[in-house]
Design a protein around this motif. Structure first.
Motif, PDB file in Angstrom:
ATOM      1  N   LYS A 158       0.839  -1.194   0.000  1.00  0.00           N
ATOM      2  CA  LYS A 158       0.000   0.000   0.000  1.00  0.00           C
ATOM      3  C   LYS A 158       0.878   1.250   0.000  1.00  0.00           C
ATOM      4  O   LYS A 158       1.870   1.321   0.725  1.00  0.00           O
ATOM      5  N   GLY A 159       0.511   2.230  -0.823  1.00  0.00           N
ATOM      6  CA  GLY A 159       1.230   3.492  -0.881  1.00  0.00           C
ATOM      7  C   GLY A 159       2.294   3.564  -1.971  1.00  0.00           C
ATOM      8  O   GLY A 159       2.798   4.652  -2.264  1.00  0.00           O
ATOM      9  N   GLU A 160       2.658   2.442  -2.592  1.00  0.00           N
ATOM     10  CA  GLU A 160       3.671   2.497  -3.652  1.00  0.00           C
ATOM     11  C   GLU A 160       3.053   3.003  -4.952  1.00  0.00           C
ATOM     12  O   GLU A 160       1.832   2.951  -5.150  1.00  0.00           O
ATOM     13  N   ASP A 161       3.887   3.529  -5.826  1.00  0.00           N
ATOM     14  CA  ASP A 161       3.403   4.061  -7.101  1.00  0.00           C
ATOM     15  C   ASP A 161       2.794   2.947  -7.942  1.00  0.00           C
ATOM     16  O   ASP A 161       3.300   1.813  -7.980  1.00  0.00           O
ATOM     17  N   PRO A 176      -8.972  13.065  -3.471  1.00  0.00           N
ATOM     18  CA  PRO A 176      -8.629  14.492  -3.591  1.00  0.00           C
ATOM     19  C   PRO A 176      -7.223  14.809  -3.095  1.00  0.00           C
ATOM     20  O   PRO A 176      -6.636  15.821  -3.488  1.00  0.00           O
ATOM     21  N   ASN A 177      -6.667  13.952  -2.261  1.00  0.00           N
ATOM     22  CA  ASN A 177      -5.326  14.205  -1.728  1.00  0.00           C
ATOM     23  C   ASN A 177      -4.214  13.573  -2.578  1.00  0.00           C
ATOM     24  O   ASN A 177      -3.032  13.813  -2.320  1.00  0.00           O
ATOM     25  N   ALA A 178      -4.599  12.763  -3.549  1.00  0.00           N
ATOM     26  CA  ALA A 178      -3.592  12.066  -4.356  1.00  0.00           C
ATOM     27  C   ALA A 178      -3.038  12.985  -5.438  1.00  0.00           C
ATOM     28  O   ALA A 178      -3.793  13.657  -6.143  1.00  0.00           O
ATOM     29  N   GLU A 179      -1.728  13.032  -5.546  1.00  0.00           N
ATOM     30  CA  GLU A 179      -1.071  13.806  -6.596  1.00  0.00           C
ATOM     31  C   GLU A 179      -0.740  12.944  -7.815  1.00  0.00           C
ATOM     32  O   GLU A 179      -0.530  13.465  -8.910  1.00  0.00           O
ATOM     33  N   LYS A 180      -0.685  11.638  -7.618  1.00  0.00           N
ATOM     34  CA  LYS A 180      -0.446  10.693  -8.706  1.00  0.00           C
ATOM     35  C   LYS A 180      -1.081   9.364  -8.326  1.00  0.00           C
ATOM     36  O   LYS A 180      -1.514   9.166  -7.177  1.00  0.00           O
ATOM     37  N   GLU A 181      -1.151   8.471  -9.248  1.00  0.00           N
ATOM     38  CA  GLU A 181      -1.790   7.186  -8.984  1.00  0.00           C
ATOM     39  C   GLU A 181      -0.901   6.337  -8.074  1.00  0.00           C
ATOM     40  O   GLU A 181       0.275   6.086  -8.374  1.00  0.00           O
ATOM     41  N   THR A 182      -1.488   5.910  -6.967  1.00  0.00           N
ATOM     42  CA  THR A 182      -0.777   5.073  -6.001  1.00  0.00           C
ATOM     43  C   THR A 182      -1.666   3.896  -5.605  1.00  0.00           C
ATOM     44  O   THR A 182      -2.882   3.902  -5.830  1.00  0.00           O
ATOM     45  N   VAL A 183      -1.030   2.890  -5.015  1.00  0.00           N
ATOM     46  CA  VAL A 183      -1.762   1.705  -4.559  1.00  0.00           C
ATOM     47  C   VAL A 183      -2.461   2.046  -3.244  1.00  0.00           C
ATOM     48  O   VAL A 183      -1.807   2.414  -2.260  1.00  0.00           O
ATOM     49  N   ASP A 184      -3.781   1.934  -3.239  1.00  0.00           N
ATOM     50  CA  ASP A 184      -4.548   2.209  -2.020  1.00  0.00           C
ATOM     51  C   ASP A 184      -4.784   0.928  -1.220  1.00  0.00           C
ATOM     52  O   ASP A 184      -4.663   0.934   0.009  1.00  0.00           O
ATOM     53  N   THR A 185      -5.111  -0.159  -1.904  1.00  0.00           N
ATOM     54  CA  THR A 185      -5.377  -1.430  -1.228  1.00  0.00           C
ATOM     55  C   THR A 185      -4.823  -2.571  -2.077  1.00  0.00           C
ATOM     56  O   THR A 185      -5.009  -2.584  -3.301  1.00  0.00           O
ATOM     57  N   VAL A 186      -4.150  -3.524  -1.414  1.00  0.00           N
ATOM     58  CA  VAL A 186      -3.655  -4.724  -2.099  1.00  0.00           C
ATOM     59  C   VAL A 186      -4.667  -5.835  -1.859  1.00  0.00           C
ATOM     60  O   VAL A 186      -4.822  -6.320  -0.729  1.00  0.00           O
ATOM     61  N   ALA A 200       0.583 -10.523 -11.544  1.00  0.00           N
ATOM     62  CA  ALA A 200       0.586  -9.115 -11.139  1.00  0.00           C
ATOM     63  C   ALA A 200      -0.231  -8.943  -9.864  1.00  0.00           C
ATOM     64  O   ALA A 200      -1.196  -9.679  -9.613  1.00  0.00           O
ATOM     65  N   ALA A 201       0.180  -7.979  -9.056  1.00  0.00           N
ATOM     66  CA  ALA A 201      -0.562  -7.691  -7.825  1.00  0.00           C
ATOM     67  C   ALA A 201      -1.894  -7.032  -8.180  1.00  0.00           C
ATOM     68  O   ALA A 201      -1.935  -6.068  -8.960  1.00  0.00           O
ATOM     69  N   ARG A 202      -2.963  -7.542  -7.624  1.00  0.00           N
ATOM     70  CA  ARG A 202      -4.295  -6.989  -7.874  1.00  0.00           C
ATOM     71  C   ARG A 202      -4.587  -5.947  -6.801  1.00  0.00           C
ATOM     72  O   ARG A 202      -4.620  -6.264  -5.603  1.00  0.00           O
ATOM     73  N   VAL A 203      -4.784  -4.716  -7.268  1.00  0.00           N
ATOM     74  CA  VAL A 203      -4.836  -3.597  -6.327  1.00  0.00           C
ATOM     75  C   VAL A 203      -5.983  -2.648  -6.662  1.00  0.00           C
ATOM     76  O   VAL A 203      -6.519  -2.650  -7.777  1.00  0.00           O
ATOM     77  N   VAL A 204      -6.326  -1.837  -5.641  1.00  0.00           N
ATOM     78  CA  VAL A 204      -7.215  -0.692  -5.819  1.00  0.00           C
ATOM     79  C   VAL A 204      -6.325   0.536  -5.904  1.00  0.00           C
ATOM     80  O   VAL A 204      -5.448   0.737  -5.053  1.00  0.00           O
ATOM     81  N   VAL A 205      -6.542   1.359  -6.931  1.00  0.00           N
ATOM     82  CA  VAL A 205      -5.660   2.493  -7.198  1.00  0.00           C
ATOM     83  C   VAL A 205      -6.349   3.790  -6.782  1.00  0.00           C
ATOM     84  O   VAL A 205      -7.518   4.028  -7.129  1.00  0.00           O
ATOM     85  N   ALA A 206      -5.607   4.600  -6.037  1.00  0.00           N
ATOM     86  CA  ALA A 206      -6.081   5.939  -5.687  1.00  0.00           C
ATOM     87  C   ALA A 206      -5.604   6.896  -6.770  1.00  0.00           C
ATOM     88  O   ALA A 206      -4.396   7.044  -6.995  1.00  0.00           O
ATOM     89  N   SER A 207      -6.555   7.537  -7.454  1.00  0.00           N
ATOM     90  CA  SER A 207      -6.231   8.405  -8.582  1.00  0.00           C
ATOM     91  C   SER A 207      -6.551   9.854  -8.238  1.00  0.00           C
ATOM     92  O   SER A 207      -7.531  10.135  -7.518  1.00  0.00           O
TER      93      SER A 207
END
Length: 210
Positions: A158-161, A176-186, A200-207
């Motif tokens: 979580k938190g990696e690009d 709203p706080n994300a400046e770039k797409e990061t992993v929110d949940t693995v 590949a890791a299946r993740v939810v992305v914070a955009s």
């Protein structure tokens, strides 16, 4: 009987020039027919053999002039060259065999890992949502060490690009706080061997919001 007149006798004798003219045809007629010049046949030229025939004869002559010591040295050099050639071929074969062995070994590891992925996902869920007893923790740790021994690496935090080459985004969540797409949940961890991604890791992305 008439008297001999010397002057009349000398006048009746033929001249020397007339005698010479009459004798020349006779001399020419007396020559044999085969005295005429005859063209002699040309002597046949020696046949020239192929160019390499001379080289072969020269080589045979050189080998024939070698001393026993020289012949032994030549045979030793020939054996050494053949041995070096065989050694190079063996090294190439050994390298190819090793590559094939490593490839088959990796395929075997991938097959085992793929078959165990559902069980590994269940272990991760238990770790995340509940407490594991000591015996279960010991079993999970042994499984992790076994895969590490064979070069299997687990990734996805979580938190990696977000990286589409190793992450499988199952959902994009505006943040709203994300400046770039990061992993929110693995949701499910990823696995790879070296540079090869097995899953590949299946993740939810914070955009970032538009």
């Amino acid at each position: 009987m008439s008297e001999f007149n010397k002057d009349d006798y000398l006048n009746d004798l033929p001249d020397a020039d007339e005698l010479a003219g009459q004798g020349a045809p006779a001399a020419d007629a007396a020559k044999p027919a085969d005295s005429q010049p005859v063209d002699q046949p040309a002597a046949p030229k020696p046949e020239e053999g192929p160019a390499d025939a001379g080289n072969g004869d020269q080589q045979d002559a050189d080998e024939g002039t070698l001393t026993p010591l020289g012949k032994a040295k030549k045979e030793a050099a020939d054996y050494l060259e053949a041995l070096q050639r065989e050694r190079a071929e063996f090294i190439n074969y050994r390298n190819r065999a090793k590559k094939e062995q490593d490839r088959f070994r990796q395929h075997g590891i991938i097959d085992v890992l793929t078959a165990l992925l559902p069980a590994l996902d269940d272990i991760d869920r238990i770790r995340e949502h509940s407490e594991m007893d000591d015996s279960f923790k010991a079993v999970a740790a042994k499984i992790d060490k076994a895969f590490e021994k064979f070069g299997v690496e687990k990734f996805g935090e979580k938190g990696e690009d977000f990286d589409p080459t190793k992450h499988d985004a199952i959902l994009h969540k505006p943040d709203p706080n994300a400046e770039k797409e990061t992993v929110d949940t693995v949701v499910e961890a990823g696995y790879r061997i070296g540079d090869r991604v097995i899953r590949a890791a299946r993740v939810v992305v914070a955009s970032p919001q538009a």
